[in-house]
Design an enzyme around this catalytic site. Sequence first.
Site, short mmCIF file in Angstrom:
data_model
loop_
_atom_site.label_atom_id
_atom_site.label_comp_id
_atom_site.label_asym_id
_atom_site.label_seq_id
_atom_site.Cartn_x
_atom_site.Cartn_y
_atom_site.Cartn_z
N ASP A 95 57.16 71.48 43.58
CA ASP A 95 56.56 70.21 43.98
C ASP A 95 55.80 69.72 42.73
OD1 ASP A 95 55.26 68.16 45.55
OD2 ASP A 95 53.50 69.46 45.61
N ASP A 110 52.89 66.86 42.64
CA ASP A 110 51.47 66.55 42.83
C ASP A 110 50.71 67.75 43.40
OD1 ASP A 110 51.81 63.85 42.00
OD2 ASP A 110 52.57 63.33 43.98
C1 BG6 Z 1 53.39 63.29 47.24
C2 BG6 Z 1 51.90 63.41 47.40
O1 BG6 Z 1 53.81 64.09 46.19
O2 BG6 Z 1 53.77 61.94 46.98
C3 BG6 Z 1 51.39 62.43 48.46
O3 BG6 Z 1 51.57 64.73 47.79
C4 BG6 Z 1 51.86 61.01 48.14
O4 BG6 Z 1 49.98 62.48 48.50
C5 BG6 Z 1 53.39 61.02 48.01
O5 BG6 Z 1 51.48 60.11 49.17
C6 BG6 Z 1 53.94 59.64 47.68
O6 BG6 Z 1 53.52 59.26 46.40
P1 BG6 Z 1 53.69 57.80 45.80
O7 BG6 Z 1 53.36 57.99 44.34
O8 BG6 Z 1 55.10 57.38 46.02
O9 BG6 Z 1 52.72 56.93 46.51
MG MG Z 2 51.94 68.41 46.43
#
Ligand code: BG6
Ligand code: MG
Length: 223
Positions: free
Chosen positions: A11, A13
């Site tokens: 993963d 984030d």
């Molecule tokens: C995930 C995060 O990786 O991506 C979430 O853990 C986030 O918190 C999701 O909402 C979507 O991200 P983005 O950048 O498309 O808003």
């Molecule tokens: Mg994550």
Amino acid sequence: MSQMLKAVIFDLDGVITDTAEYHYLAWKALGEELDIPFTREFNEELKGISRMDSLEKILVLGGRENDFTLEEKKILADQKNVHYCRLIEDITPADILPGIKELITKLKADGLKLGLASVSKNAFTVMNRLELTSQFDTIVDAAKVLKGKPDPEIFLTAAKQLNVDPSNCVGIEDAAAGVDSIKGAGMLAVGVGNSETLAKADLIYPNTESISLSEIRNSFENK
Ligand code: BG6
Ligand code: MG
């Protein structure tokens, strides 16, 4: 079926870099603007969840799920994203979480394949800023899947693109929804973070620095 470890799917984030904190800060600011303050504990439920699903969860928390049209919700989600994009503007390779670079080097030296499974639409931007894009054999982001985590689709897609059977893959996650996605895909799940939140993972580490490849290999052999 052979139980050899052939690929590791990360993963992004909260595992490769601490952008989970930036998502939290940006949602928290929007929540406060909407009179829906929330705690870090509630934020655990947002981790790994797509942008629109996160907004829905926040609105439900505040009892405001019927207060906005779809158009208005898109504007709110955009507002959060503009804030988030500002927060990630200055990310550099120095923001890779401790131990991750070393782990990537070791995995590549051992001939294992590397995948990324992130539902973030900003995944490529973040990976490019970390200068990690070229290190990965495949990157599956929100654009390549129909269903977000906890559905297994994203980890299954990564395995397919790596041409490795899911039973020969390990997934690494910081979110409960992500662990569900990995387990649903039939992979070994490594959780990074709180052991209660990540209870369904096969192996749990308090932080990225303590992830041990030999322990992962051991649990693989004993699977
Ligand atoms: C995930 C995060 O990786 O991506 C979430 O853990 C986030 O918190 C999701 O909402 C979507 O991200 P983005 O950048 O498309 O808003
Ligand atoms: Mg994550």
